[in-house]
Design a protein around this motif. Structure first.
Motif, PDB file in Angstrom:
ATOM      1  N   VAL A  54       2.687  -2.835  -0.097  1.00 28.78           N
ATOM      2  CA  VAL A  54       2.245  -3.657   1.027  1.00 28.78           C
ATOM      3  C   VAL A  54       2.888  -3.080   2.278  1.00 28.78           C
ATOM      4  CG1 VAL A  54       2.366  -5.950   2.089  1.00 28.78           C
ATOM      5  CG2 VAL A  54       1.919  -5.744  -0.370  1.00 28.78           C
ATOM      6  N   PHE A  55       2.079  -2.896   3.306  1.00 25.43           N
ATOM      7  CA  PHE A  55       2.625  -2.376   4.554  1.00 25.43           C
ATOM      8  C   PHE A  55       2.136  -3.198   5.732  1.00 25.43           C
ATOM      9  CE2 PHE A  55      -1.242   0.142   3.844  1.00 25.43           C
ATOM     10  CZ  PHE A  55      -1.842   0.159   5.092  1.00 25.43           C
ATOM     11  N   VAL A  56       2.901  -3.093   6.830  1.00 25.03           N
ATOM     12  CA  VAL A  56       2.552  -3.762   8.077  1.00 25.03           C
ATOM     13  C   VAL A  56       2.363  -2.678   9.123  1.00 25.03           C
ATOM     14  CG1 VAL A  56       3.269  -5.422   9.829  1.00 25.03           C
ATOM     15  CG2 VAL A  56       3.948  -5.764   7.438  1.00 25.03           C
ATOM     16  N   GLU A  57       1.199  -2.697   9.747  1.00 25.78           N
ATOM     17  CA  GLU A  57       0.871  -1.718  10.772  1.00 25.78           C
ATOM     18  C   GLU A  57       0.287  -2.458  11.968  1.00 25.78           C
ATOM     19  OE1 GLU A  57      -1.180   2.588  10.650  1.00 25.78           O
ATOM     20  OE2 GLU A  57      -2.487   0.968   9.989  1.00 25.78           O
ATOM     21  N   LYS A  58       0.907  -2.293  13.119  1.00 30.26           N
ATOM     22  CA  LYS A  58       0.471  -2.958  14.354  1.00 30.26           C
ATOM     23  C   LYS A  58       0.355  -4.468  14.152  1.00 30.26           C
ATOM     24  CE  LYS A  58      -1.977   1.152  15.840  1.00 30.26           C
ATOM     25  NZ  LYS A  58      -3.261   1.806  15.983  1.00 30.26           N
ATOM     26  N   GLY A  59       1.295  -5.030  13.395  1.00 31.63           N
ATOM     27  CA  GLY A  59       1.342  -6.468  13.171  1.00 31.63           C
ATOM     28  C   GLY A  59       0.429  -6.985  12.072  1.00 31.63           C
ATOM     29  N   ASP A  60      -0.436  -6.132  11.549  1.00 27.32           N
ATOM     30  CA  ASP A  60      -1.358  -6.536  10.482  1.00 27.32           C
ATOM     31  C   ASP A  60      -0.790  -6.137   9.126  1.00 27.32           C
ATOM     32  OD1 ASP A  60      -3.305  -7.563  12.256  1.00 27.32           O
ATOM     33  OD2 ASP A  60      -4.120  -5.547  12.575  1.00 27.32           O
ATOM     34  N   TRP A  61      -0.987  -7.007   8.136  1.00 26.06           N
ATOM     35  CA  TRP A  61      -0.490  -6.790   6.776  1.00 26.06           C
ATOM     36  C   TRP A  61      -1.606  -6.235   5.897  1.00 26.06           C
ATOM     37  CZ3 TRP A  61       4.355  -8.410   4.540  1.00 26.06           C
ATOM     38  CH2 TRP A  61       5.272  -8.873   5.487  1.00 26.06           C
ATOM     39  N   TYR A  62      -1.251  -5.257   5.036  1.00 28.61           N
ATOM     40  CA  TYR A  62      -2.214  -4.601   4.159  1.00 28.61           C
ATOM     41  C   TYR A  62      -1.670  -4.498   2.742  1.00 28.61           C
ATOM     42  CZ  TYR A  62      -4.517  -3.058   8.436  1.00 28.61           C
ATOM     43  OH  TYR A  62      -5.152  -3.024   9.637  1.00 28.61           O
ATOM     44  N   LEU A  63      -2.562  -4.684   1.791  1.00 26.34           N
ATOM     45  CA  LEU A  63      -2.277  -4.460   0.383  1.00 26.34           C
ATOM     46  C   LEU A  63      -2.854  -3.102   0.033  1.00 26.34           C
ATOM     47  CD1 LEU A  63      -1.407  -5.601  -2.435  1.00 26.34           C
ATOM     48  CD2 LEU A  63      -3.770  -6.415  -2.651  1.00 26.34           C
ATOM     49  N   GLN A  64      -2.022  -2.191  -0.438  1.00 27.67           N
ATOM     50  CA  GLN A  64      -2.469  -0.854  -0.814  1.00 27.67           C
ATOM     51  C   GLN A  64      -2.409  -0.718  -2.322  1.00 27.67           C
ATOM     52  OE1 GLN A  64      -1.060   2.587   1.409  1.00 27.67           O
ATOM     53  NE2 GLN A  64      -0.788   3.688  -0.509  1.00 27.67           N
ATOM     54  N   MET A  65      -3.511  -0.240  -2.903  1.00 30.63           N
ATOM     55  CA  MET A  65      -3.587  -0.029  -4.343  1.00 30.63           C
ATOM     56  C   MET A  65      -3.889   1.441  -4.602  1.00 30.63           C
ATOM     57  SD  MET A  65      -5.784  -3.452  -5.021  1.00 30.63           S
ATOM     58  CE  MET A  65      -6.570  -3.300  -3.423  1.00 30.63           C
ATOM     59  N   ASN A  66      -3.048   2.074  -5.374  1.00 27.28           N
ATOM     60  CA  ASN A  66      -3.276   3.469  -5.725  1.00 27.28           C
ATOM     61  C   ASN A  66      -4.330   3.515  -6.814  1.00 27.28           C
ATOM     62  OD1 ASN A  66      -1.331   4.229  -3.893  1.00 27.28           O
ATOM     63  ND2 ASN A  66       0.286   4.221  -5.423  1.00 27.28           N
ATOM     64  N   SER A  67      -5.453   4.111  -6.478  1.00 23.91           N
ATOM     65  CA  SER A  67      -6.566   4.202  -7.413  1.00 23.91           C
ATOM     66  C   SER A  67      -7.474   5.328  -6.947  1.00 23.91           C
ATOM     67  CB  SER A  67      -7.334   2.877  -7.452  1.00 23.91           C
ATOM     68  OG  SER A  67      -8.387   2.949  -8.375  1.00 23.91           O
ATOM     69  N   ARG A  68      -7.588   6.342  -7.750  1.00 18.94           N
ATOM     70  CA  ARG A  68      -8.377   7.522  -7.405  1.00 18.94           C
ATOM     71  C   ARG A  68      -9.869   7.185  -7.397  1.00 18.94           C
ATOM     72  NH1 ARG A  68      -7.325  13.351  -8.653  1.00 18.94           N
ATOM     73  NH2 ARG A  68      -9.364  14.335  -8.737  1.00 18.94           N
ATOM     74  N   CYS A  69     -10.567   7.651  -6.380  1.00 22.02           N
ATOM     75  CA  CYS A  69     -12.012   7.463  -6.310  1.00 22.02           C
ATOM     76  C   CYS A  69     -12.679   8.153  -7.496  1.00 22.02           C
ATOM     77  CB  CYS A  69     -12.548   8.052  -4.996  1.00 22.02           C
ATOM     78  SG  CYS A  69     -14.362   7.944  -4.869  1.00 22.02           S
ATOM     79  N   ARG A  70     -13.634   7.482  -8.093  1.00 22.20           N
ATOM     80  CA  ARG A  70     -14.319   8.039  -9.269  1.00 22.20           C
ATOM     81  C   ARG A  70     -15.133   9.285  -8.931  1.00 22.20           C
ATOM     82  NH1 ARG A  70     -16.998   3.401 -11.625  1.00 22.20           N
ATOM     83  NH2 ARG A  70     -15.755   2.219 -10.199  1.00 22.20           N
TER      84      ARG A  70
END
Length: 146
Positions: A54-70
């Motif tokens: 989870v990261f915060v960038e410019k005040g916005d919170w994001y959920l990041q999931m590592n998953s390779r594009c098929r």
């Protein structure tokens, strides 16, 4: 593991030739900014899963999931290039993990322990006491049933 960035000023196509598909190995979704203990505890649960940050960038919170594009092949090329989604078509090398400046994340959490430590800073050292009380209360009730 931080991503090594380079600042080569060649054309977009040349940059993509050197690419290992970093942008095709995860997805990040904006989440609601946490407002209270329960919201932060939900994020702590997200971070209990492998491949999630989870990261915060410019005040916005994001959920990041590592998953390779098929559609990312072994040579790091898109097997669905002509029909790729809009987010892929509009992605530009100026935003690329390989070539752009530092992310500028205000916060970046990689596991639930980091979030627990942040919650202690935010809500005080005794933030998890209510969970301890609940756990002890359940243990006493179970013991009484035996």
């Amino acid at each position: 593991m931080p991503i090594q960035k380079t600042r080569e000023k060649s054309g977009s196509a040349a940059l993509c030739e050197e690419c290992s598909g970093l942008c095709c190995r995860y997805l990040a979704l904006q989440i609601d900014t946490p407002k209270d203990w329960d919201d932060y505890d939900d994020i702590r649960w997200y971070l209990s899963h492998k491949g999630v940050s989870v990261f915060v960038e410019k005040g916005d919170w994001y959920l990041q999931m590592n998953s390779r594009c098929r559609y990312l092949d072994k040579e790091y090329r898109c097997r669905n290039y002509e029909l790729r989604p809009k987010i892929c078509r509009t992605y530009h090398t100026k935003d690329c993990e390989k070539t752009s400046d530092e992310y500028g994340y205000e916060l970046h959490f990689f596991n639930d322990k980091q979030m627990a430590d942040y919650m202690k800073e935010r809500f005080g050292e005794r933030v998890f006491e209510r969970l301890e009380k609940k756990r002890k209360s359940k243990a006493v009730r179970r013991k009484g049933r035996s």
